[in-house]
Design an enzyme around this catalytic site. Structure first.
Site, PDB file in Angstrom:
ATOM      1  N   ASP A   1     -18.857  22.244 -29.758  1.00  0.00           N
ATOM      2  CA  ASP A   1     -19.882  21.390 -30.363  1.00  0.00           C
ATOM      3  C   ASP A   1     -19.289  20.663 -31.562  1.00  0.00           C
ATOM      4  O   ASP A   1     -19.006  21.281 -32.593  1.00  0.00           O
ATOM      5  CB  ASP A   1     -21.075  22.259 -30.773  1.00  0.00           C
ATOM      6  CG  ASP A   1     -22.148  21.489 -31.542  1.00  0.00           C
ATOM      7  OD1 ASP A   1     -22.154  20.249 -31.475  1.00  0.00           O
ATOM      8  OD2 ASP A   1     -22.972  22.147 -32.208  1.00  0.00           O
TER       9      ASP A   1
ATOM     10  N   ASP B   1     -25.106  20.341 -33.318  1.00  0.00           N
ATOM     11  CA  ASP B   1     -26.494  20.362 -32.864  1.00  0.00           C
ATOM     12  C   ASP B   1     -26.738  21.545 -31.927  1.00  0.00           C
ATOM     13  O   ASP B   1     -27.808  21.660 -31.330  1.00  0.00           O
ATOM     14  CB  ASP B   1     -26.868  19.045 -32.183  1.00  0.00           C
ATOM     15  CG  ASP B   1     -26.043  18.768 -30.917  1.00  0.00           C
ATOM     16  OD1 ASP B   1     -25.126  19.575 -30.607  1.00  0.00           O
ATOM     17  OD2 ASP B   1     -26.311  17.761 -30.249  1.00  0.00           O
TER      18      ASP B   1
ATOM     19  N   ASP C   1     -20.157  18.922 -26.460  1.00  0.00           N
ATOM     20  CA  ASP C   1     -20.174  17.482 -26.170  1.00  0.00           C
ATOM     21  C   ASP C   1     -18.779  16.980 -25.822  1.00  0.00           C
ATOM     22  O   ASP C   1     -17.794  17.723 -25.875  1.00  0.00           O
ATOM     23  CB  ASP C   1     -20.740  16.717 -27.368  1.00  0.00           C
ATOM     24  CG  ASP C   1     -20.187  17.207 -28.695  1.00  0.00           C
ATOM     25  OD1 ASP C   1     -18.957  17.336 -28.806  1.00  0.00           O
ATOM     26  OD2 ASP C   1     -20.988  17.480 -29.609  1.00  0.00           O
TER      27      ASP C   1
ATOM     28  N   ASP D   1     -17.962  15.775 -12.142  1.00  0.00           N
ATOM     29  CA  ASP D   1     -18.961  16.120 -11.135  1.00  0.00           C
ATOM     30  C   ASP D   1     -19.671  14.860 -10.656  1.00  0.00           C
ATOM     31  O   ASP D   1     -19.957  13.954 -11.445  1.00  0.00           O
ATOM     32  CB  ASP D   1     -20.005  17.063 -11.745  1.00  0.00           C
ATOM     33  CG  ASP D   1     -19.997  18.434 -11.106  1.00  0.00           C
ATOM     34  OD1 ASP D   1     -20.055  18.495  -9.874  1.00  0.00           O
ATOM     35  OD2 ASP D   1     -19.956  19.442 -11.830  1.00  0.00           O
TER      36      ASP D   1
ATOM     37  N   ASP E   1     -20.829  17.915  -5.845  1.00  0.00           N
ATOM     38  CA  ASP E   1     -21.795  19.006  -5.853  1.00  0.00           C
ATOM     39  C   ASP E   1     -22.587  19.038  -4.550  1.00  0.00           C
ATOM     40  O   ASP E   1     -23.073  18.002  -4.084  1.00  0.00           O
ATOM     41  CB  ASP E   1     -22.753  18.809  -7.040  1.00  0.00           C
ATOM     42  CG  ASP E   1     -23.769  19.910  -7.170  1.00  0.00           C
ATOM     43  OD1 ASP E   1     -23.391  21.017  -7.573  1.00  0.00           O
ATOM     44  OD2 ASP E   1     -24.957  19.656  -6.851  1.00  0.00           O
TER      45      ASP E   1
ATOM     46  N   GLU F   1     -17.927  20.966  -2.964  1.00  0.00           N
ATOM     47  CA  GLU F   1     -18.579  22.277  -2.997  1.00  0.00           C
ATOM     48  C   GLU F   1     -19.379  22.434  -1.717  1.00  0.00           C
ATOM     49  O   GLU F   1     -20.223  21.596  -1.402  1.00  0.00           O
ATOM     50  CB  GLU F   1     -19.511  22.390  -4.202  1.00  0.00           C
ATOM     51  CG  GLU F   1     -20.237  23.726  -4.259  1.00  0.00           C
ATOM     52  CD  GLU F   1     -21.505  23.696  -5.103  1.00  0.00           C
ATOM     53  OE1 GLU F   1     -21.807  24.708  -5.739  1.00  0.00           O
ATOM     54  OE2 GLU F   1     -22.202  22.659  -5.104  1.00  0.00           O
TER      55      GLU F   1
ATOM     56  N   HIS G   1     -19.917  28.131 -12.989  1.00  0.00           N
ATOM     57  CA  HIS G   1     -21.112  28.117 -13.826  1.00  0.00           C
ATOM     58  C   HIS G   1     -22.359  28.611 -13.098  1.00  0.00           C
ATOM     59  O   HIS G   1     -23.441  28.634 -13.694  1.00  0.00           O
ATOM     60  CB  HIS G   1     -21.361  26.686 -14.320  1.00  0.00           C
ATOM     61  CG  HIS G   1     -21.636  25.729 -13.199  1.00  0.00           C
ATOM     62  ND1 HIS G   1     -20.668  25.321 -12.313  1.00  0.00           N
ATOM     63  CD2 HIS G   1     -22.777  25.117 -12.795  1.00  0.00           C
ATOM     64  CE1 HIS G   1     -21.193  24.502 -11.432  1.00  0.00           C
ATOM     65  NE2 HIS G   1     -22.472  24.365 -11.680  1.00  0.00           N
ATOM     66  N   ASP G   2     -22.235  28.988 -11.828  1.00  0.00           N
ATOM     67  CA  ASP G   2     -23.392  29.407 -11.036  1.00  0.00           C
ATOM     68  C   ASP G   2     -23.409  30.897 -10.707  1.00  0.00           C
ATOM     69  O   ASP G   2     -24.388  31.379 -10.142  1.00  0.00           O
ATOM     70  CB  ASP G   2     -23.435  28.626  -9.710  1.00  0.00           C
ATOM     71  CG  ASP G   2     -23.999  27.227  -9.875  1.00  0.00           C
ATOM     72  OD1 ASP G   2     -24.800  27.014 -10.791  1.00  0.00           O
ATOM     73  OD2 ASP G   2     -23.621  26.349  -9.083  1.00  0.00           O
TER      74      ASP G   2
END
Length: 542
Positions: free
Chosen positions: A22, A26, A30, A99, A201, A270, A331-332
């Site tokens: 970050d 915030d 990013d 992605d 994806d 994927e 990430h899944d």
């Protein structure tokens, strides 16, 4: 030796941007934060970065619901930031893959806002719309991965629309050629901006069965599949008609034709279907479709040498001239040291984490490596009140969602937010992760981080490991043994997947010489017997 394309045998490092770094405090990572850490990524010895979605989005599914494919969500930065990221990454000789979520959009995308107004507008046929049955129920029995029916009623049109994922992620109608061209135009926007490739994806979800036939029921005994079990009714069906349609092969050939206009660019798909390995083989066939594909077959809880051999051998028997990409984390799914280590309580073993990466990076194919894998991060335990993932909220407490693998990357062990941010991040910074922070491992020669770095560099010396064919050797559990052959040379590879000493007796040619220098726990050859300490490896080359 023939010249190889950069992506063959590549290690592709996945960055989940909102959890990486970050820069503006915030609480959300990013693009400038990624730029600030590109030197770190380069130090890992990886070849490319895959960046999860950063496009404009209402963030109902944290960026996988896109409202504008050609702009960047302000929480991540702007297009100038992206251009700077590309420039610096290329200066460091790192490729950038992004992605592309093609099968569906956000319900706040301008296409859908127009399409839902009535049945006669210019975008009326851009999404999958269908009339209700006579009794008002949805047109068929298709389900959403996130639970419940895959259809939602739209009162403006007096029709249902299809969503394989969240209700806020309506599916595009790829039977419409205008949709296919618009999607390709969006892809080309980023090619013109200098990206080196795409992770596509859910690419097998683009087409649906035009006849809207019901999916058949799946017997109870077979309702266990990757990512789904009886906690989720999605497992109750064979998904023959809501995805993986034959028409999709023509579309991915169109993607390949587009990429061929930009030499050196690559597409990684994927794939999650009823037979993902067969679909991978189809989707990477003939040098005219995807360059690479990956499935969820090594993203489940089945961790045995026999299972890994079965998965890889099955793909090898089908893939012909295609090229696989292997992944054991993303990430899944639950982080790999927890998912594969919990049965034997190996979750916190450094040698276990080191061995896992070396093992996946020694198979034939390329590798997707998820941020934090190089640190050996375990799955995070997230309290219900901190959960952000709609999947976890819907299925709590039987399934806690995907937030446990999405927590912020720990940079400093002695900082409240581990150097990720100066404010409370969007997901908690966990103490167990701070103990494994980059600063804690950076100067420790035997750390998981430095083992990862060392192995990526060591591996690059051996074309057998980068490009070679693979042949498995009969070996007892828990030993995984195979050879990699390339250009007349052969590498023997053995891994002990257990916490106990193992040995294997193999007849080795006199020309086979043990290869050291990778700093993993290493086996040794004694009187023709390979002795393998816990979580160790053995490499020998002719």
């Amino acid at each position: 030796m023939t010249e190889q394309m950069w992506w063959r045998g590549a290690v592709i490092y996945q960055v989940y941007p909102r959890s990486f770094n970050d820069s503006n405090n915030d609480g959300i990572g990013d693009l400038p934060g990624i730029i600030n850490k590109l030197d770190y990524i380069a130090s890992l010895g990886v070849d490319a970065i895959w960046i999860s979605p950063f496009f404009k989005s209402p963030m109902k599914d944290f960026g996988y619901d896109i409202s504008d494919y050609r702009d960047i969500d302000p929480i991540f930065g702007n297009l100038e930031d992206f251009d700077r990221l590309i420039e610096k990454a290329h200066h460091l000789n790192i490729k950038i893959m992004i992605d592309q979520v093609l099968s569906h959009t956000s319900d706040q995308h301008q296409w859908f806002i127009e399409s839902r107004e009535d049945q006669t507008n210019d975008k009326a046929d851009w999404y999958v719309w269908a009339d209700a049955k006579e009794d008002g129920t949805p047109p068929n029995n298709w389900l959403s991965i996130f639970g419940g029916m895959g259809w939602t009623w739209e009162p403006r049109r007096q029709q249902y629309y299809l969503h394989n994922f969240l209700t806020s992620q309506p599916d595009l109608n790829f039977h419409n050629p205008d949709v296919r061209q618009a999607v390709l135009d969006n892809v080309e926007f980023w090619l013109k901006r200098g990206v080196d490739g795409f992770r596509l994806d859910a690419i097998n979800f683009c087409f649906h069965d035009a006849q809207l036939r019901d999916n058949p029921a799946k017997p109870r005994a077979l309702r266990k599949s990757i990512g789904f079990d009886e906690k989720n009714p999605y497992a109750y069906q064979y998904h023959y008609f809501n995805n993986t349609q034959d028409e999709n092969l023509g579309f991915i050939e169109s993607i390949r034709s587009l990429l061929n206009k930009y030499p050196g660019t690559v597409a990684l798909g994927e794939i999650s279907s009823e037979d993902s390995l067969q679909t991978m083989a189809q989707y990477t066939e003939g040098n005219k479709r995807l360059h690479m594909g990956y499935s969820f077959d090594l993203l489940n809880e089945n961790f045995t040498a026999g299972y890994i051999k079965q998965v890889v051998s099955s793909l090898e028997s089908k893939v012909a001239d295609g090229w696989p990409c292997w992944s054991i984390s993303n990430h899944d799914v639950q982080r790999v040291v927890s998912r594969w280590g919990k049965a034997g309580n190996h979750e916190r073993s450094p040698d276990f984490a080191k061995m896992l990466f070396a093992m996946i990076a020694s198979l034939r194919g390329s590798v997707c490596s998820y941020q934090g894998e190089e640190l050996g991060l375990p799955e995070g335990d997230i309290a219900y009140e901190d959960i952000q993932d709609p999947y976890g909220i819907a299925f709590w407490p039987q399934f806690k969602g995907r937030d446990g693998c999405r927590t912020p990357h720990p940079w400093k062990h002695d900082d409240e937010q581990a150097g990720f941010s100066q404010v409370k991040p969007w997901l908690p910074m966990l103490d167990c992760h701070k103990a494994l922070a980059v600063s804690k491992q950076e100067d420790a020669d035997d750390s998981i981080l430095n083992s990862y770095r060392n192995f990526t560099q060591w591996r690059k010396q051996y074309p057998e490991l980068l490009y070679g064919d693979i042949t498995f050797i009969d070996s007892p559990e828990p030993i995984l043994a195979f050879t990699r052959q390339y250009d007349g040379s052969q590498m023997l590879v053995c891994f002990n997947l257990s916490a106990q000493m193992q040995s294997i007796n193999l007849v080795l040619a006199e020309s086979m010489k043990p290869q050291c220098g990778h700093k993993l726990a290493s086996g040794r050859l004694i009187n023709g017997v390979i002795e393998l300490p816990p979580f160790s490896s053995f490499f020998s080359k002719s």
